[in-house]
Design an enzyme around this catalytic site. Structure first.
Site, short mmCIF file in Angstrom:
data_model
loop_
_atom_site.label_atom_id
_atom_site.label_comp_id
_atom_site.label_asym_id
_atom_site.label_seq_id
_atom_site.Cartn_x
_atom_site.Cartn_y
_atom_site.Cartn_z
N CYS A 22 38.09 40.50 -11.73
CA CYS A 22 39.29 40.84 -10.95
C CYS A 22 40.44 41.20 -11.89
O CYS A 22 40.74 42.36 -12.10
CB CYS A 22 39.68 39.67 -10.04
SG CYS A 22 38.53 39.41 -8.68
N THR A 56 37.07 46.34 -4.47
CA THR A 56 38.33 46.76 -5.10
C THR A 56 38.17 48.15 -5.70
O THR A 56 37.26 48.39 -6.51
CB THR A 56 38.75 45.77 -6.19
OG1 THR A 56 38.86 44.47 -5.61
CG2 THR A 56 40.08 46.18 -6.79
#
Length: 429
Positions: free
Chosen positions: A263, A123
């Site tokens: 996350c 990410t």
């Protein structure tokens, strides 16, 4: 390239074998020859024995896989298709820490040959792959981007602890640096993903799609947490309010809680960092982060206030925190906001014990400076159910009463025992 991989005439590598990389490597290894690379030899040795260091996979998941585990970077030269799945954390200032990603790019760059493909799964903020990683690949390899090698981005969607939404059952976003790259990358991932492939129009679009998935959740949870702060002052239960509001067909079901992990609690900072770089200072996203990051200390302070109201001396009061991982039924402690609850309570000289059936006491000590108790004691002034592990969900009020004083406080962070606690003093977000 695709046919060569399927025919086992070429090899695919996965760089970074954590909770994201290992499942990908094993799934590909059921179709083609795979080199699984990790920088930690101790982890590699475990995987050679069919043991997942992240405790997510079973030994049987390694069966039937054509994979070579290694910590030797030179072994990557045998591969022609590289998947990079390393962590992208934040530092103590909540800024992106690209060191693992850039280091992995250097490692892969040294192994690159003409005709190779590199796909990033980590990410990142939009633009990172092409602006930060590709120049390193070019520098280390001496090759020219899109002429000698091609790049793509396919964001990971692994959900730790989720046995239903597993890798092959989740729609996969893919993108490529040109049309050929997109088609090859789509075919390679399509060989293992049963749910289907979504082809993004560009690498930046794919990067942005990933980062807003978790940012959206973060902002919505922040709203629930802010509502909890308000409803607590109104002396009404947030979960009862949400239950009532949830009877409307289009009400979105989000709940308050401690937002940690790698996350939801991290990704938004990558987006706000890039926005700041472009001269835009986010208000909603940043505001959501401020609220969510403050929830651990808030829970601790509420416990202290309630113990004071009961007439207990705070210095030396005993509190048990049940759960130390960042979410239920996983062993991962990275960015766990339970640590914030612990540290805030300790700042008031509260005597705090922490228990968790999944976490490693050694890892907690190394990461946060505290470990787990060998056994749960008795006579706690407060019990905080911080993480809803399955083992805890099987308990009842009689158990909690057996380890607490008569007028103990029971803090149910996620409200799962709302209808089950009748005698203990109950509080939840």
């Amino acid at each position: 390239m695709y046919q060569q991989l399927i025919n086992k005439e070429a090899k695919l590598s996965v760089v970074g074998l954590g909770y994201v990389g290992l499942p990908i490597a094993l799934e590909f290894a059921r179709k083609m020859k795979v080199i699984g690379f990790d920088i930690k030899p101790s982890r590699v040795e475990l995987m050679k024995k069919g043991i997942d260091p992240s405790n997510e996979l079973e030994t049987a998941d390694f069966d039937g896989c054509d994979i070579e585990f290694t910590s030797n970077p030179s072994d990557l030269r045998e591969a022609t298709f590289h998947v990079v799945a390393v962590p992208t954390p934040i530092n103590k200032h909540n800024l992106p820490d690209l060191n693992p990603l850039l280091s992995a790019s250097r490692t892969v760059g040294k192994a690159l040959k003409k005709g190779d493909f590199v796909v990033f799964e980590s990410t990142v903020y939009p633009g990172c792959t092409e602006e930060d990683c590709v120049p390193i690949l070019e520098e280390e390899s001496g090759l020219k981007f899109n002429k000698d090698f091609k790049v793509g981005y396919s964001p990971e969607r692994i959900n730790p602890g989720d046995k239903e939404h597993t890798l092959t059952k989740i729609l996969k976003i893919v993108s490529g640096s040109d049309d050929e790259a997109l088609e090859v990358i789509s075919d390679v991932y399509g060989s293992i993903i049963k749910a289907g492939i979504h082809k993004a129009s560009s690498i930046k679009v794919a990067e942005a799609a990933k980062i807003i998935e978790n940012t959206q959740r973060d902002v919505n949870i922040a709203l629930m947490n802010e509502l909890s702060l308000i409803f607590n002052r109104l002396n009404i239960n947030t979960y009862e309010v949400l239950e009532a509001a949830g009877t409307k067909w289009n009400f979105l079901r989000f709940f308050p809680g401690l937002v940690g992990g790698h996350c939801i609690g991290v990704d938004p900072y990558y987006l706000t960092y890039k926005a700041n770089e472009l001269g835009y200072h986010s208000k909603i996203i940043t505001g959501g982060r401020v609220i969510n990051d403050a929830m651990g200390p808030y829970v601790a302070k509420q416990v202290v206030k309630k113990l004071i109201s009961k007439g207990h001396k705070i210095n030396g009061s005993k509190v048990l925190i049940m759960g130390a991982t960042f979410k239920e039924n996983v062993s991962d402690i990275r960015n766990s906001k339970v640590a914030d609850v612990y540290n805030e309570l300790r700042s008031f000289s509260v005597d705090v014990d922490v228990a968790d059936p999944h976490a490693s006491s050694e890892e907690l000590m190394e990461e946060y400076g505290y470990g787990l108790v060998d056994e749960i004691k008795e006579s706690y002034h407060a019990v905080i159910l911080a993480v809803n592990h399955d083992e805890y969900m099987k308990l009842d009020e009689s158990y909690f009463k057996s380890i607490a004083i008569d007028d103990a406080l029971f803090v149910d962070v996620k409200g799962v025992f709302k209808e089950k606690i009748k005698e203990l003093d109950y509080w939840s977000l």
